[in-house]
Design an enzyme around this catalytic site. Sequence first.
Site, mmCIF file in Angstrom:
data_model
loop_
_atom_site.group_PDB
_atom_site.id
_atom_site.type_symbol
_atom_site.label_atom_id
_atom_site.label_comp_id
_atom_site.label_asym_id
_atom_site.label_seq_id
_atom_site.Cartn_x
_atom_site.Cartn_y
_atom_site.Cartn_z
ATOM 1 N N ASP A 64 65.980 -12.768 78.660
ATOM 2 C CA ASP A 64 66.345 -12.990 77.265
ATOM 3 C C ASP A 64 67.680 -13.728 77.266
ATOM 4 O O ASP A 64 68.727 -13.136 77.546
ATOM 5 C CB ASP A 64 66.475 -11.651 76.532
ATOM 6 N N SER A 143 66.663 -32.152 71.155
ATOM 7 C CA SER A 143 65.808 -32.590 70.055
ATOM 8 C C SER A 143 66.350 -33.896 69.522
ATOM 9 O O SER A 143 67.559 -34.175 69.629
ATOM 10 C CB SER A 143 65.803 -31.540 68.938
ATOM 11 N N TYR A 156 69.657 -25.480 63.046
ATOM 12 C CA TYR A 156 68.869 -25.980 64.177
ATOM 13 C C TYR A 156 69.516 -27.237 64.738
ATOM 14 O O TYR A 156 69.760 -27.343 65.955
ATOM 15 C CB TYR A 156 67.433 -26.265 63.744
ATOM 16 N N LYS A 160 71.459 -27.955 68.435
ATOM 17 C CA LYS A 160 71.037 -28.995 69.375
ATOM 18 C C LYS A 160 72.127 -30.052 69.566
ATOM 19 O O LYS A 160 72.290 -30.600 70.670
ATOM 20 C CB LYS A 160 69.734 -29.637 68.890
#
Length: 288
Positions: A64, A143, A156, A160
């Site tokens: 994890d 991304s 998000y 990134k």
Amino acid sequence: MAVRVVVITGCSSGIGLATAARLAKDDSKKYKVYATMRDTSRKEQLVKTVGDALGKTLFIRELDVTRDESVEAFFSELYDEEGRVDVLVNNAGISFSYPLEGVSLDVHRQIMETNFFGALRTIHKVVPDMKKRRSGRIVNITSVGGVIAFPFTDSYCASKFALEGLSESLVAVLKQFDVHISTLPLGLIKTPMAESKGSNLEKNEDLVDEESLKLMQRAIASKQWQTVFVDNIQAVEQTAEVIVSVIEDPNPKLRYTNSEGTREVLSIKLNDVNGESTVAHQMKYFDT
């Protein structure tokens, strides 16, 4: 050639699963893959995909990346067993889109913990030994949204962007030790993560004004979204092949792209000094 020890995060599905299977089933058997996932009860698909490679060239481990103790335990055990990590692929991540005020700060933290700090934790564990041995490859799956952002994906994209920045800051330093770090800013990939878009994360529509919710739907339905993402969607197996080519590149680069569509979008930001083209690109998501 010695077998290369590879660690891949986020292997229960999607890109991680496909990449782990591709490397483990390599005909020359030059990789020993540690496919990790937060919940090993979700290993069935990977087990089915790799077949006879399980226990030979592929090993499934719990990891994890959001928990310090999990990262410490995994790498401590791995270094006891193998003595080294030759390749680290940071793939574990959360995709998410929603108006910023419609989710709690805890959700924003969760996205950053997984997408940025998760990768930072694993890099932190492998870099000292890689520098000592003067050998190693780190591949960070980022991304297109880590280079040029798009609406309603605030945290998000921030996570990134952070991972791109971390990689860019490290690249010249690590080169002094013959260690190479690369990013792969992907476009839309046909994976469970892309389809769910963080649907398991708590949202509160009551905190968002109606106009913003309509704008979000408008952006997703726009020609711009179709052109940038849907028209360039890539099969997960294709993406795995790109990652393998990055790992095997004898002349490692900082940034790799996975499609012509991705390259076109990234060029907007990378060639845009004053930001005008970037803003114009963003506004197209709301064209009718």
